[in-house]
Design an enzyme around this catalytic site. Sequence first.
Site, PDB file in Angstrom:
ATOM      1  N   HIS A 174      56.125  -2.890 -17.307  1.00  0.00           N
ATOM      2  CA  HIS A 174      57.302  -2.056 -17.097  1.00  0.00           C
ATOM      3  C   HIS A 174      57.745  -1.374 -18.395  1.00  0.00           C
ATOM      4  CE1 HIS A 174      60.955  -0.834 -14.942  1.00  0.00           C
ATOM      5  NE2 HIS A 174      61.612  -1.109 -16.040  1.00  0.00           N
ATOM      6  N   HIS A 228      63.966   0.712  -9.906  1.00  0.00           N
ATOM      7  CA  HIS A 228      64.450  -0.662  -9.932  1.00  0.00           C
ATOM      8  C   HIS A 228      64.024  -1.320  -8.623  1.00  0.00           C
ATOM      9  CE1 HIS A 228      67.609  -3.184 -12.206  1.00  0.00           C
ATOM     10  NE2 HIS A 228      66.659  -2.824 -13.033  1.00  0.00           N
TER      11      HIS A 228
END
Length: 751
Positions: free
Chosen positions: A54, A105
Amino acid sequence: MVDTVEIAFQTPDVEQPYAALGVKDDEYQMIRDILGRRPTSAELAMYSVMWSEHCSYKSSKVHLKKFGSLSQETPRGPLLAGIGENAGVVDIGQGYAVTFKAESHNHPSYVEPYQGAATGVGGIVRDILAMGARPIGVMDSLRFGPLDEDDTRRVLPGVVSGVGGYGNCLGLPNIGGEVQFDKSYLGNPLVNALCVGVLRHEDLHLAHASGVGNQVILFGAATGGDGIGGASILASETFDEDGPAKRPSVQVGDPFMEKLLIECTLELFQAGIINGIQDFGAAGISCATSELASAGDGGMFVNLNLVPLRDPNLAPEEILMSESQERMMAVVEPRNVERFMEICRKWDVQATVVGEVIEGDRLLIEWNGETIVDVDPKTVAHEGPVYERPYHRPEWLDDVQADRAEDLPRDNSAEGLRAALLKVLAHGNVADKSWVTQQYDRYVRGSTVLAQPENSGMLRIDEETGLGVALALDANSRFTYLNPYLGAQHSLAEAYRNVAVTGAEPVAITDCLNFGSPEDPEVMWTFAEAILGLVDACRDLGIPVTGGNVSLYNQTAEAPILPTPTVGVLGVIDDVATRIRASFAHAGDSILLLGETAEELSGSIWEAAVHDGHLGGLPPVVKLGAELALAKVMGEAARRGLLSSAHDLSEGGLAVALAESAFKGGTGFAVTLPEGDPTVELFAESAARAIVSLPGGALPEFEALCAEHGVPVQRLGEVTEGDELEFVGQFTVPADEAKQVWLSPIPAAMA
C-alpha cells in the site's frame, strides 16, 4: 546505557517476527544489508509498514513509471505539482490552482464499514490540505456485491454513513461519483474517495524538511492504538474465506477534530510560518518522518517520548505504526514556533515539538534516552524493494471474448423491448442512487453548481468571474475484464465525456487503480495492460496524470475483483453560469443524438440485465478523436448558450440517457430510433456519444457547430409535457411506471 541500535549490532542472530509484519525473507535480508546489521524492533516496524504494498507500490512502480512519459502540460498550462507529491496541482487561471486526488480505503471498509469509509475521506482531505489548499469538495466511487446479498446489506449502509457522516461534519459537499454492484466485490468492496481543493499559486506547499535546527512539530489529535498497520498492512494482503477478522487495524475518525485541524492549518499557511508539511496517513509517524526527511536537505531527530498519546501503554513500535487520524507534521523555524503554538491554541489543536532537522542524512528516533531508529530515510521512504512481477495473458480470455453478447438472442417485439428497458433501468448499476446521495450534503459552502445526479459535479471557484471546475469519477470494470487496455481507456473516456457535456474543458486526471493479487500473473497482466491503455489515451487526449493510488490484493481467497481502474477527470469552465444540466427542461425542445452507434453490446448493462449476468465479447471501439471533437462542440455550445440539456451515453446506452433526462426533468419524450436493430439503437454502449435538447431556433447554429468539428448529429424527436416515454413505432412506457422501476431497487434492498 547501551543504545538499542548498539544492541542490534551486538546481537545479529536474534530472531525477529518479520513475517508476522508482512516482511518477506528477501526483504528482511535487504533491510539487514542496508543497515549493515539486524534492524531494531522499531526499525523493523517502520520498514514493515513503509515497504508494504500500500505504501511502497513495490509491485506497481515499474508500470507506473510509464505515466512519467506523458507531458506535464495541461490544456490550460503546466502542472504546478504532479506525481510524487501528496496531490497534483493544476493551474486553472486567474491566479488560482486546484489540487485533486483519489485514494482507496477498500480493505478497512470491509472490516469496519463506517470507520473504514470515514477515515478514507479524512485521509484524502488531509492530502489536499497538505498542499496548501482549502478542501472544497469530495466525491466517491463505491463498489459492492449484489444488492440481494446479506453482506452487501451489512457493508453498504455503513460505508455510505461513513462517507456522508465524515464529509458532512467537515462541511464539504459531496458532488458526484458512482455506486455499482457485482458479485466479484462480495467480500471485497471498493471505497475510492476523491477530494478537491483550491489555492492561490503562491500558497503552494510541498512536503520536505529543510533548514538545520528547524523544529519538527506534531499537531492535531493524540496518537492511539487504533489503526496500527491498518491501511499499510491490512490493504497489502488478501482476505481469506472467513471474511473480516481485523477490526483493531481499522482507524477511528473524528471529523470535528479534522475540521479544527483544517482551519488551524490554513491559518498557519496564511501566517507564512510553515517550511514543510506532511499529513499522517498510512504508516503514521513512520511515513511522516521518513517522507519529510528524505525530501529535505538534512536529516531529522525525533524524541518519541514527546508524542502525545491517548494510550500511555503503547510500545514505541506501536507509536511508529499507529495510523490514528487527524494528525499533521510541520517543519518550522525556531523563531516561528511560539506563533505556531499560538495559532494552534486558538483552534484548540494540540501541538508538540517532537524533534528537529539535523545535519547529515540520518533519521534518528529516540525513546527513553535510547536511539531506537538510525536509518537513511530514503531507504525507508523511497528505496524499498521493486518487483517486476511475472505476468501473462490469461488463457481463459480467448473463450470469454469469443462468447459475444452480440450473438445472444434479442426480442425486438414491442413487448420484448419494453421488458428489456425495464430490466435495464432496474439493474443496480443503472438504478437511481438517491438512497445513497441523499445522505450526503451536496450544497454546503454554497459553491456547488452541479451535483449528483448530474453528469459531473461542478464548483464555483471565483464569485466575481464565475470561474469553476467540474469533476467526474468513473470506472468500467466490465469492459476492463473483457479487455484491460480498452476498458481502462473507456473508464477515462467516460469521465472525460461526463465533464465535457457540462460545458467544462477536461484538463487533467487522477486515478485509483483497484486490482487483485499482484502475485497472480494474470492479474498483473491485466494491471500492466490497463496502465498502457491510460498512458496512450492521455497522450491522445493531451491531458496529464497528476497522481493517484494503487490498491492491490483486492480478492477473497482465489477470486479477484473485476479489474477496476477508477479515473477522476478535472475540467475547467470559465463561467459556471454557462453550465449545461443533464435533465430535459422544456417541452417542445428537439432531442438530438451526437456520435455514431455500432452493434456493440458486449460488456453492456443490457447483456447483464437481460441475460442473467452474462459477460463476454469485446468492449466497444474506443474513439478518442471523437471524444475530443465532442468535447469541443460541448464547450462551444455552452459558451454560446445553445443547449437546454446534455447527457452522456454510457451504461445502458441511449435508452437510459433518454429515461434519466426525462425522470430528472419531470417530462416525457417522443423519439424515433435511428434505422437499424432496435436493441442495438436502444442499448449499445458505443463511445463518444451524447444526447442534447435545445429549442428549435438554435438547431441550425448547433448543427453547423457539429459539422465544423465532424461530430455526427441526428434528430430523434422532442421533449413532451406528457407522462409517457414514447419510442415511436416501437413501444411506449408510462413515465411513472418506468421511474418507479428505476427508483426502487436500492431502497427495497436496504429495507
